[in-house]
Design an enzyme around this catalytic site. Sequence first.
Site, mmCIF file in Angstrom:
data_model
loop_
_atom_site.group_PDB
_atom_site.id
_atom_site.type_symbol
_atom_site.label_atom_id
_atom_site.label_comp_id
_atom_site.label_asym_id
_atom_site.label_seq_id
_atom_site.Cartn_x
_atom_site.Cartn_y
_atom_site.Cartn_z
ATOM 1 N N GLY A 54 0.802 -1.215 0.000
ATOM 2 C CA GLY A 54 0.000 0.000 0.000
ATOM 3 C C GLY A 54 0.836 1.266 0.000
ATOM 4 O O GLY A 54 0.462 2.274 -0.606
ATOM 5 N N GLU A 66 10.924 9.410 -30.032
ATOM 6 C CA GLU A 66 12.233 9.044 -30.606
ATOM 7 C C GLU A 66 12.190 7.663 -31.256
ATOM 8 O O GLU A 66 13.196 6.960 -31.305
ATOM 9 C CB GLU A 66 13.337 9.110 -29.547
ATOM 10 N N ASP A 91 8.870 4.673 -32.167
ATOM 11 C CA ASP A 91 8.017 3.680 -31.519
ATOM 12 C C ASP A 91 8.794 2.370 -31.364
ATOM 13 O O ASP A 91 9.513 1.938 -32.269
ATOM 14 C CB ASP A 91 6.767 3.452 -32.373
#
Length: 485
Positions: A437, A460, A462
């Site tokens: 948590g 820059e 894919d």
Amino acid sequence: MDSSRTSHDVTVAMVADRMRTLGAHLDGEVVQRLGLGMTACTSARKVEFDFVRLAEYIRGKHRDVQEKMYEYVISRPELQTPVDTSKDDHRELCMRQLLELVRETGIRPFGYALEDPEKYFAIMEAIGSMDISLGIKMSVQYSLWGGSVINLGTKRHKDKYFDGIDSFAMTKLHHGSNVQGIKTTATFDLVNDEFIIDTPNDGGIKWWIGNAAVHGKFATVFAKLLLPTQGVEGFSNMGVQAFIVPSREMKTHRTLPGVKINDCGYKVGLNGVDNGALRFHSVRMPRENLLNRFGDVSRDGKYTSPLPTVNKRVAATLGELVGGRVGLAYSSVGVLKIAITIAMRYCLLRQQFGPPKQPEVGIPDYQSQQHKLMPILASAYAFHFATGQLVRKCSEMKISHDDELVGDVHVGSAGLKAYVTSYTAKSTSICRESCGGHGYAAVNRFGGLRNDHDIFQTFEGDNTVLLQQVCRWFSLVLFVTWMLA
């Protein structure tokens, strides 16, 4: 075996016997009595090492400049990015952070970007560790806009723009990776000795330009060069070229005539960077604004280039911008280091469950936690050295311009950028989960790191396209090797 013994008793006895056997391997007296030799691992003392020397080695020869930046920001709490800052406040804070870091520390990143890339990347890592938006804003200013002017232009551009580096433009709505499919045009006006920049339709709008929405005053625009055809009506397409296009007035900051700027608005992350969309309508600029290292236009409209084909000119142009991709791979490792450091530090303090009436067990002793974090820790070291080597090769390439080295950097940056950014994106979430948590609290940075880094997989280049480029290169190497065998 005694038939009166239950299967449960047998199982307990087997387990106890197994535990005694395993314990014997760790008990020196028993080992000696049985005449067995101890391995170096079990007989050695607890491993000790000088963590200060290790830190110095890992951080390299430019750790002093990093420490200088850390100390400056720590001493200036007003420059530290709040967790709950708004988009507009974050943008202005990033601009202020960048200006004051450069002016008051005396550190000049642009000079290092040109002359000492290793030092520049060390500065970028330090800045990015404080706020990834700040690191990207610096990269846009110095690597993209500055790098395009210096690497694609000539002496006249360096003399004129070196001290006024500001913004960069390349990505459009319809053509991201397909550079030769760019729709924006630059038509040469022979009478007035000017280029006219036009965005023909909505598909040609240049989107996601860093620093464009608020702070940028110039852009490096990639456009199809159209020259008047000699002796006949019409124009000849000479391929994609880069141009310096002013977008705002220097003193008043007003948008210039013919330039339309839209704010890309609130994003998943990196909201300290003011991304904008640019559209041009008959924007005129002098012929000298053509970045002419790989292609030039004379006063009478004739085109000359040291490279024979359009494809070679495009390849050479994009090759000079590979430093941005190298920087992304390097910066992604920086994000991975931060995430795994936070997770490991929390892990070493946290205890959970244990034997009855006994102290709880530290969670690093659980195999499930080890399986989550240890591979990430090991990978962070591996990626650190791999991207460091890539940076050194990039530095050598800038000096030597060796064709083989250019190819190595292109393929290496494509592969590492794709793999490292994808790995970091997944690992940041794993580090968050390993902190339970508490990992969900914004102050612990996992949410910001994950959101800011997510786009590293897209800009820059894919990642899917980059991996295809790497595969194509290796396929070509294997084919050539087979032909020569």
